[in-house]
Design a protein around this motif. Structure first.
Motif, PDB file in Angstrom:
ATOM      1  N   ILE A  14      56.146   9.586 -16.383  1.00 58.96           N
ATOM      2  CA  ILE A  14      55.779  10.940 -16.795  1.00 58.96           C
ATOM      3  C   ILE A  14      56.769  11.964 -16.257  1.00 58.96           C
ATOM      4  CG2 ILE A  14      53.344  10.284 -16.887  1.00 58.96           C
ATOM      5  CD1 ILE A  14      52.919  12.087 -14.426  1.00 58.96           C
ATOM      6  N   ASP A  15      56.797  13.096 -16.938  1.00 59.70           N
ATOM      7  CA  ASP A  15      57.630  14.222 -16.517  1.00 59.70           C
ATOM      8  C   ASP A  15      57.233  15.433 -17.336  1.00 59.70           C
ATOM      9  OD1 ASP A  15      59.700  15.331 -14.909  1.00 59.70           O
ATOM     10  OD2 ASP A  15      61.114  15.160 -16.559  1.00 59.70           O
ATOM     11  N   GLU A  16      57.781  16.569 -16.974  1.00 62.63           N
ATOM     12  CA  GLU A  16      57.555  17.798 -17.718  1.00 62.63           C
ATOM     13  C   GLU A  16      58.905  18.437 -18.015  1.00 62.63           C
ATOM     14  OE1 GLU A  16      57.863  18.095 -13.645  1.00 62.63           O
ATOM     15  OE2 GLU A  16      56.021  17.355 -14.549  1.00 62.63           O
ATOM     16  N   THR A  17      58.923  19.261 -19.059  1.00 62.20           N
ATOM     17  CA  THR A  17      60.132  19.978 -19.424  1.00 62.20           C
ATOM     18  C   THR A  17      59.742  21.320 -20.014  1.00 62.20           C
ATOM     19  OG1 THR A  17      62.296  19.769 -20.487  1.00 62.20           O
ATOM     20  CG2 THR A  17      60.384  19.095 -21.780  1.00 62.20           C
ATOM     21  N   HIS A  18      60.726  22.183 -20.151  1.00 60.76           N
ATOM     22  CA  HIS A  18      60.512  23.508 -20.725  1.00 60.76           C
ATOM     23  C   HIS A  18      61.499  23.688 -21.868  1.00 60.76           C
ATOM     24  CE1 HIS A  18      58.274  24.132 -17.052  1.00 60.76           C
ATOM     25  NE2 HIS A  18      59.338  23.695 -16.406  1.00 60.76           N
ATOM     26  N   ILE A  19      60.997  24.125 -22.997  1.00 61.54           N
ATOM     27  CA  ILE A  19      61.850  24.402 -24.145  1.00 61.54           C
ATOM     28  C   ILE A  19      61.782  25.901 -24.380  1.00 61.54           C
ATOM     29  CG2 ILE A  19      62.263  23.985 -26.588  1.00 61.54           C
ATOM     30  CD1 ILE A  19      60.871  21.271 -26.203  1.00 61.54           C
ATOM     31  N   ARG A  20      62.934  26.533 -24.313  1.00 62.59           N
ATOM     32  CA  ARG A  20      63.008  27.987 -24.449  1.00 62.59           C
ATOM     33  C   ARG A  20      63.638  28.349 -25.785  1.00 62.59           C
ATOM     34  NH1 ARG A  20      63.867  26.290 -19.354  1.00 62.59           N
ATOM     35  NH2 ARG A  20      62.648  27.285 -17.730  1.00 62.59           N
ATOM     36  N   PHE A  50      54.369  18.339 -21.082  1.00 61.22           N
ATOM     37  CA  PHE A  50      54.188  17.189 -20.212  1.00 61.22           C
ATOM     38  C   PHE A  50      54.306  15.977 -21.117  1.00 61.22           C
ATOM     39  CE2 PHE A  50      52.024  20.408 -17.734  1.00 61.22           C
ATOM     40  CZ  PHE A  50      52.396  20.095 -16.434  1.00 61.22           C
ATOM     41  N   GLY A  51      54.953  14.940 -20.641  1.00 56.58           N
ATOM     42  CA  GLY A  51      55.103  13.739 -21.447  1.00 56.58           C
ATOM     43  C   GLY A  51      54.888  12.486 -20.626  1.00 56.58           C
ATOM     44  N   ALA A  52      54.384  11.460 -21.293  1.00 55.41           N
ATOM     45  CA  ALA A  52      54.196  10.153 -20.665  1.00 55.41           C
ATOM     46  C   ALA A  52      54.621   9.101 -21.676  1.00 55.41           C
ATOM     47  CB  ALA A  52      52.735   9.944 -20.277  1.00 55.41           C
ATOM     48  N   VAL A  53      55.411   8.142 -21.231  1.00 55.31           N
ATOM     49  CA  VAL A  53      55.825   7.051 -22.116  1.00 55.31           C
ATOM     50  C   VAL A  53      55.427   5.727 -21.475  1.00 55.31           C
ATOM     51  CG1 VAL A  53      58.203   6.907 -21.210  1.00 55.31           C
ATOM     52  CG2 VAL A  53      57.701   6.074 -23.503  1.00 55.31           C
ATOM     53  N   ASN A  54      54.812   4.889 -22.296  1.00 53.83           N
ATOM     54  CA  ASN A  54      54.453   3.538 -21.888  1.00 53.83           C
ATOM     55  C   ASN A  54      55.643   2.655 -22.247  1.00 53.83           C
ATOM     56  OD1 ASN A  54      53.530   0.866 -21.845  1.00 53.83           O
ATOM     57  ND2 ASN A  54      51.448   1.477 -22.374  1.00 53.83           N
ATOM     58  N   ILE A  55      56.336   2.152 -21.251  1.00 50.21           N
ATOM     59  CA  ILE A  55      57.556   1.394 -21.535  1.00 50.21           C
ATOM     60  C   ILE A  55      57.271   0.012 -22.119  1.00 50.21           C
ATOM     61  CG2 ILE A  55      58.986   2.631 -19.887  1.00 50.21           C
ATOM     62  CD1 ILE A  55      58.691   0.149 -18.049  1.00 50.21           C
ATOM     63  N   THR A  60      54.019   7.222 -26.712  1.00 44.03           N
ATOM     64  CA  THR A  60      54.360   8.436 -25.986  1.00 44.03           C
ATOM     65  C   THR A  60      53.275   9.469 -26.215  1.00 44.03           C
ATOM     66  OG1 THR A  60      56.702   7.963 -26.285  1.00 44.03           O
ATOM     67  CG2 THR A  60      56.122  10.216 -25.696  1.00 44.03           C
ATOM     68  N   VAL A  61      52.840  10.104 -25.147  1.00 42.69           N
ATOM     69  CA  VAL A  61      51.822  11.143 -25.210  1.00 42.69           C
ATOM     70  C   VAL A  61      52.465  12.430 -24.731  1.00 42.69           C
ATOM     71  CG1 VAL A  61      49.574  11.900 -24.349  1.00 42.69           C
ATOM     72  CG2 VAL A  61      50.005   9.467 -24.705  1.00 42.69           C
ATOM     73  N   LEU A  62      52.340  13.489 -25.528  1.00 44.57           N
ATOM     74  CA  LEU A  62      52.863  14.802 -25.163  1.00 44.57           C
ATOM     75  C   LEU A  62      51.719  15.796 -25.080  1.00 44.57           C
ATOM     76  CD1 LEU A  62      55.973  15.034 -27.519  1.00 44.57           C
ATOM     77  CD2 LEU A  62      55.927  14.323 -25.130  1.00 44.57           C
ATOM     78  N   HIS A  63      51.800  16.673 -24.105  1.00 44.08           N
ATOM     79  CA  HIS A  63      50.799  17.732 -23.934  1.00 44.08           C
ATOM     80  C   HIS A  63      51.554  19.047 -23.812  1.00 44.08           C
ATOM     81  CE1 HIS A  63      47.304  19.889 -22.485  1.00 44.08           C
ATOM     82  NE2 HIS A  63      47.907  20.157 -21.349  1.00 44.08           N
ATOM     83  N   THR A  72      47.959  22.921 -14.909  1.00 47.37           N
ATOM     84  CA  THR A  72      48.228  22.287 -16.205  1.00 47.37           C
ATOM     85  C   THR A  72      48.559  20.803 -16.031  1.00 47.37           C
ATOM     86  OG1 THR A  72      50.515  23.103 -16.164  1.00 47.37           O
ATOM     87  CG2 THR A  72      48.899  24.413 -17.384  1.00 47.37           C
ATOM     88  N   PHE A  73      49.124  20.447 -14.870  1.00 47.55           N
ATOM     89  CA  PHE A  73      49.344  19.027 -14.575  1.00 47.55           C
ATOM     90  C   PHE A  73      48.002  18.306 -14.460  1.00 47.55           C
ATOM     91  CE2 PHE A  73      50.248  15.625 -11.326  1.00 47.55           C
ATOM     92  CZ  PHE A  73      50.901  14.766 -12.193  1.00 47.55           C
ATOM     93  N   LEU A  74      47.012  18.955 -13.854  1.00 48.07           N
ATOM     94  CA  LEU A  74      45.677  18.359 -13.773  1.00 48.07           C
ATOM     95  C   LEU A  74      45.071  18.185 -15.164  1.00 48.07           C
ATOM     96  CD1 LEU A  74      44.009  20.019 -10.657  1.00 48.07           C
ATOM     97  CD2 LEU A  74      44.852  17.686 -10.915  1.00 48.07           C
ATOM     98  N   ASP A  75      45.296  19.158 -16.042  1.00 49.12           N
ATOM     99  CA  ASP A  75      44.823  19.018 -17.427  1.00 49.12           C
ATOM    100  C   ASP A  75      45.440  17.776 -18.067  1.00 49.12           C
ATOM    101  OD1 ASP A  75      43.382  21.375 -17.192  1.00 49.12           O
ATOM    102  OD2 ASP A  75      44.922  22.602 -18.178  1.00 49.12           O
TER     103      ASP A  75
END
Length: 177
Positions: A14-20, A50-55, A60-63, A72-75
């Protein structure tokens, strides 16, 4: 040791990113003497993901959210818990402050028995497969494009990540592919 509990576990990076809206300007081809124009405005829209990938299976799940913080990480954790009920969820993640905030620790003590965190070494994004998705989004999908509004950003990555027939099933909270 493999037990019944770990046999049904799901391993997610998992990780998070920002798209501007003004995010990426890169070199590009254009006709000689005609420089490419990328419009800009006085405001800056953004989307945090937020994203999670099952290798193991590539799911892939995106929030999407307006900010990446401990709340928001808790969400996102709650969403994963709902997505994988009755399974041990092993999360491989970096050392971002929000992953270790007091409210996250409290959540894990109270209702996070289904989670197990594995930390990546510091400064090692190359070890996290979800970083490849972020790179592709930023380098290919949104590079050299200005998005007027937050919704424009969301539409851009949704249409890039999903075939047209899937779009009707995407909600603001969870994106699956």
């Amino acid at each position: 040791m493999i037990t019944k509990e770990t046999e049904d576990a799901v391993l997610l990076y998992i990780d998070e990113t920002h798209i501007r809206s003004y995010h990426v300007l890169q070199s590009t081809w254009s006709e000689v003497g005609r420089q490419k124009q990328v419009p800009t405005f006085g405001h800056h829209a953004h989307v945090s993901l937020f994203g999670a990938v099952n290798i193991h299976d590539g799911e892939t799940v995106l929030h999407q959210t307006t900010a990446a913080n401990a709340a928001t990480f808790l969400d996102f954790l709650r969403m994963l818990k709902e997505r994988y009920p009755d399974r041990l969820i092993v999360l491989v993640l970096d050392h971002a402050r929000i992953h270790h905030a007091n409210m996250v620790k409290e959540f894990l003590r109270e209702e996070g028995q289904c989670f197990h965190f594995l930390s990546l070494p510091p400064y090692s994004p190359q070890l996290n497969p979800i970083e490849r998705l972020w790179k592709w989004l930023k380098d290919t999908v949104i590079a050299n494009v200005f998005h007027k509004h937050r919704n424009d950003i969301v539409q851009t990555f949704v249409f890039a990540c999903y075939p047209p027939y899937v779009h009707a099933y995407i909600t603001n909270d969870i994106l699956l592919f």
